[in-house]
Design a protein around this motif. Structure first.
Motif, PDB file in Angstrom:
ATOM      1  N   GLU A 118       0.822  -1.208   0.000  1.00 13.44           N
ATOM      2  CA  GLU A 118       0.000   0.000   0.000  1.00 13.44           C
ATOM      3  C   GLU A 118       0.859   1.263   0.000  1.00 13.44           C
ATOM      4  OE1 GLU A 118      -0.350  -2.547   1.994  1.00 13.44           O
ATOM      5  OE2 GLU A 118      -2.395  -3.317   1.758  1.00 13.44           O
ATOM      6  N   VAL A 119       1.948   1.238   0.759  1.00 18.96           N
ATOM      7  CA  VAL A 119       2.851   2.389   0.821  1.00 18.96           C
ATOM      8  C   VAL A 119       3.510   2.616  -0.536  1.00 18.96           C
ATOM      9  CG1 VAL A 119       5.073   3.174   1.769  1.00 18.96           C
ATOM     10  CG2 VAL A 119       3.308   2.279   3.288  1.00 18.96           C
ATOM     11  N   ASN A 120       3.967   1.539  -1.166  1.00 16.80           N
ATOM     12  CA  ASN A 120       4.611   1.665  -2.474  1.00 16.80           C
ATOM     13  C   ASN A 120       3.643   2.179  -3.527  1.00 16.80           C
ATOM     14  OD1 ASN A 120       6.945   0.731  -1.359  1.00 16.80           O
ATOM     15  ND2 ASN A 120       6.979  -1.221  -2.443  1.00 16.80           N
ATOM     16  N   GLU A 121       2.434   1.637  -3.520  1.00 19.46           N
ATOM     17  CA  GLU A 121       1.453   2.029  -4.539  1.00 19.46           C
ATOM     18  C   GLU A 121       1.002   3.474  -4.353  1.00 19.46           C
ATOM     19  OE1 GLU A 121       0.249   0.680  -7.231  1.00 19.46           O
ATOM     20  OE2 GLU A 121       1.354  -1.212  -7.106  1.00 19.46           O
ATOM     21  N   ALA A 122       0.955   3.921  -3.115  1.00 21.74           N
ATOM     22  CA  ALA A 122       0.551   5.304  -2.861  1.00 21.74           C
ATOM     23  C   ALA A 122       1.597   6.296  -3.373  1.00 21.74           C
ATOM     24  CB  ALA A 122       0.322   5.514  -1.365  1.00 21.74           C
ATOM     25  N   LYS A 123       2.862   5.936  -3.226  1.00 20.22           N
ATOM     26  CA  LYS A 123       3.946   6.830  -3.645  1.00 20.22           C
ATOM     27  C   LYS A 123       4.271   6.671  -5.125  1.00 20.22           C
ATOM     28  CE  LYS A 123       7.436   9.680  -3.082  1.00 20.22           C
ATOM     29  NZ  LYS A 123       7.297  11.088  -2.671  1.00 20.22           N
ATOM     30  N   PHE A 124       4.351   5.416  -5.589  1.00 22.58           N
ATOM     31  CA  PHE A 124       4.719   5.127  -6.976  1.00 22.58           C
ATOM     32  C   PHE A 124       3.674   4.182  -7.572  1.00 22.58           C
ATOM     33  CE2 PHE A 124       8.830   5.617  -4.666  1.00 22.58           C
ATOM     34  CZ  PHE A 124       9.255   6.799  -5.262  1.00 22.58           C
ATOM     35  N   PRO A 125       2.524   4.705  -7.999  1.00 19.81           N
ATOM     36  CA  PRO A 125       1.443   3.849  -8.527  1.00 19.81           C
ATOM     37  C   PRO A 125       1.915   2.967  -9.680  1.00 19.81           C
ATOM     38  CG  PRO A 125       0.676   6.101  -8.204  1.00 19.81           C
ATOM     39  CD  PRO A 125       2.163   6.135  -8.011  1.00 19.81           C
ATOM     40  N   GLY A 126       1.616   1.670  -9.564  1.00 20.51           N
ATOM     41  CA  GLY A 126       1.934   0.732 -10.631  1.00 20.51           C
ATOM     42  C   GLY A 126       3.360   0.251 -10.657  1.00 20.51           C
ATOM     43  N   VAL A 127       4.186   0.658  -9.699  1.00 17.08           N
ATOM     44  CA  VAL A 127       5.588   0.237  -9.708  1.00 17.08           C
ATOM     45  C   VAL A 127       5.669  -1.283  -9.530  1.00 17.08           C
ATOM     46  CG1 VAL A 127       5.929   0.537  -7.213  1.00 17.08           C
ATOM     47  CG2 VAL A 127       7.879   0.708  -8.759  1.00 17.08           C
ATOM     48  N   ALA A 128       6.535  -1.912 -10.326  1.00 14.04           N
ATOM     49  CA  ALA A 128       6.664  -3.373 -10.312  1.00 14.04           C
ATOM     50  C   ALA A 128       7.710  -3.795  -9.290  1.00 14.04           C
ATOM     51  CB  ALA A 128       7.061  -3.879 -11.691  1.00 14.04           C
ATOM     52  N   ARG A 129       7.273  -4.509  -8.253  1.00 14.04           N
ATOM     53  CA  ARG A 129       8.176  -5.000  -7.220  1.00 14.04           C
ATOM     54  C   ARG A 129       7.802  -6.441  -6.890  1.00 14.04           C
ATOM     55  NH1 ARG A 129      10.998  -1.425  -8.110  1.00 14.04           N
ATOM     56  NH2 ARG A 129      12.481  -3.111  -8.014  1.00 14.04           N
ATOM     57  N   THR A 130       8.719  -7.148  -6.254  1.00 17.58           N
ATOM     58  CA  THR A 130       8.459  -8.515  -5.810  1.00 17.58           C
ATOM     59  C   THR A 130       7.900  -8.474  -4.394  1.00 17.58           C
ATOM     60  OG1 THR A 130      10.281  -9.379  -7.146  1.00 17.58           O
ATOM     61  CG2 THR A 130       9.478 -10.775  -5.361  1.00 17.58           C
ATOM     62  N   TYR A 131       6.669  -8.949  -4.216  1.00 14.98           N
ATOM     63  CA  TYR A 131       6.014  -8.873  -2.910  1.00 14.98           C
ATOM     64  C   TYR A 131       5.870 -10.263  -2.290  1.00 14.98           C
ATOM     65  CZ  TYR A 131       4.746  -4.045  -3.993  1.00 14.98           C
ATOM     66  OH  TYR A 131       4.786  -2.709  -4.288  1.00 14.98           O
ATOM     67  N   VAL A 132       5.824 -10.277  -0.972  1.00 15.49           N
ATOM     68  CA  VAL A 132       5.590 -11.495  -0.201  1.00 15.49           C
ATOM     69  C   VAL A 132       4.322 -11.293   0.619  1.00 15.49           C
ATOM     70  CG1 VAL A 132       6.478 -13.001   1.599  1.00 15.49           C
ATOM     71  CG2 VAL A 132       8.057 -11.996  -0.044  1.00 15.49           C
ATOM     72  N   ASN A 133       3.403 -12.243   0.491  1.00 10.48           N
ATOM     73  CA  ASN A 133       2.134 -12.168   1.213  1.00 10.48           C
ATOM     74  C   ASN A 133       2.236 -13.030   2.465  1.00 10.48           C
ATOM     75  OD1 ASN A 133      -0.526 -12.054   2.050  1.00 10.48           O
ATOM     76  ND2 ASN A 133      -1.377 -12.339   0.014  1.00 10.48           N
ATOM     77  N   ILE A 134       2.330 -12.377   3.637  1.00  9.29           N
ATOM     78  CA  ILE A 134       2.469 -13.099   4.903  1.00  9.29           C
ATOM     79  C   ILE A 134       1.384 -12.627   5.877  1.00  9.29           C
ATOM     80  CG2 ILE A 134       4.937 -13.497   4.611  1.00  9.29           C
ATOM     81  CD1 ILE A 134       5.475 -11.137   6.453  1.00  9.29           C
TER      82      ILE A 134
END
Length: 258
Positions: free
Chosen positions: A138-154
């Protein structure tokens, strides 16, 4: 407490990046008005927590970029990030190294002094040997919408790893081998989990893995107290390693002047 810092600037540009930015070393890629590494150095130098800085990379080119800077030292980079880190540590040991060392790559031009200081302050609030930041999606998308990163769902949320590290300097030689394995696996969550055993992999698969569980397992396997720091700054988690990242950096940093 003050920290010595190492900027790892020995990385070669990827073949994809070279197609749009013809530089052999990614630290030298021009973004807006400055080489990429200059943004990282400026943010780091303005932190009141930072004392000596070592840049490990192409020394001749780097000296041409940084003129008349105090408490800044240069050393040739190694064949990989861990060798570059080791070279930087050798220089700091000669200068009288701080108790803890801050390490970061040169490909995070979005980084800010505020983000660095927040990471350090959070680290100082706990007792550990190694600190590593994570940011939520959520923090990444708010600052850089659509930025492609590798996420981990925990269990704690959806996170991506950051690009800053703090290490207790006395553990330097002890962590070199495991550090190389961690760097090699840093963008592959499953490979990272395998490094710490099947139990961690299984918890990740069934989404019962938590930050606390990883920290405990980190200590059991390595004997090192690791601490994940949840950063509210997307800038710690967004690096430039592919054309879309560079285009994003050119867009956000085009008008910056120091």
């Amino acid at each position: 407490m003050q920290y010595d810092a190492i900027i790892l600037a020995g990385g070669e540009s990827s073949s994809e990046l070279k197609k749009i930015a013809p530089y052999d070393n990614e630290a030298l890629i021009i973004i807006g008005n400055y080489p990429m590494i200059y943004y990282v150095y400026r943010a780091l130098r303005q932190s009141s927590f930072v004392r000596n800085i070592v840049i490990s990379g192409p020394t001749e080119a780097l000296r041409n970029i940084f003129a008349r800077e105090e408490r800044l030292f240069f050393v040739n980079g190694g064949e990989n990030a861990i060798e570059s880190f080791a070279h930087g540590m050798e220089i700091l040991q000669e200068k009288g190294i701080s108790e803890q060392v801050l390490i970061m790559p040169s490909d995070i031009p979005f980084i800010t002094t505020e983000a660095i200081d927040d990471f350090i302050k959070q680290a100082q609030a706990s007792e550990a040997d190694f600190y590593y930041p994570v940011t939520c999606k959520e923090v990444n998308e708010a600052k850089f919408p659509g930025v492609a990163r590798t996420y981990v769902n925990i269990k704690d949320g959806i996170f991506t790893g950051g690009n800053l590290f703090i290490l207790r300097s006395a553990l330097f030689e002890q962590v070199l081998d495991i550090a190389l394995k961690l760097v090699e696996r840093r963008k592959n969550p499953l490979a990272m989990a395998k490094l710490f055993g099947f139990g961690l992999v299984w918890k990740y698969i069934i989404r019962r893995l938590s930050i606390e569980t990883v920290e405990k397992r980190f200590y059991e396997v390595l004997g090192i107290r690791g601490k994940a720091v949840i950063s509210p700054y997307a800038e710690v988690g967004v690096d430039v390693d592919k054309p879309s990242d560079l285009e994003l950096a050119q867009k956000y940093l085009a008008g910056v002047k120091f």
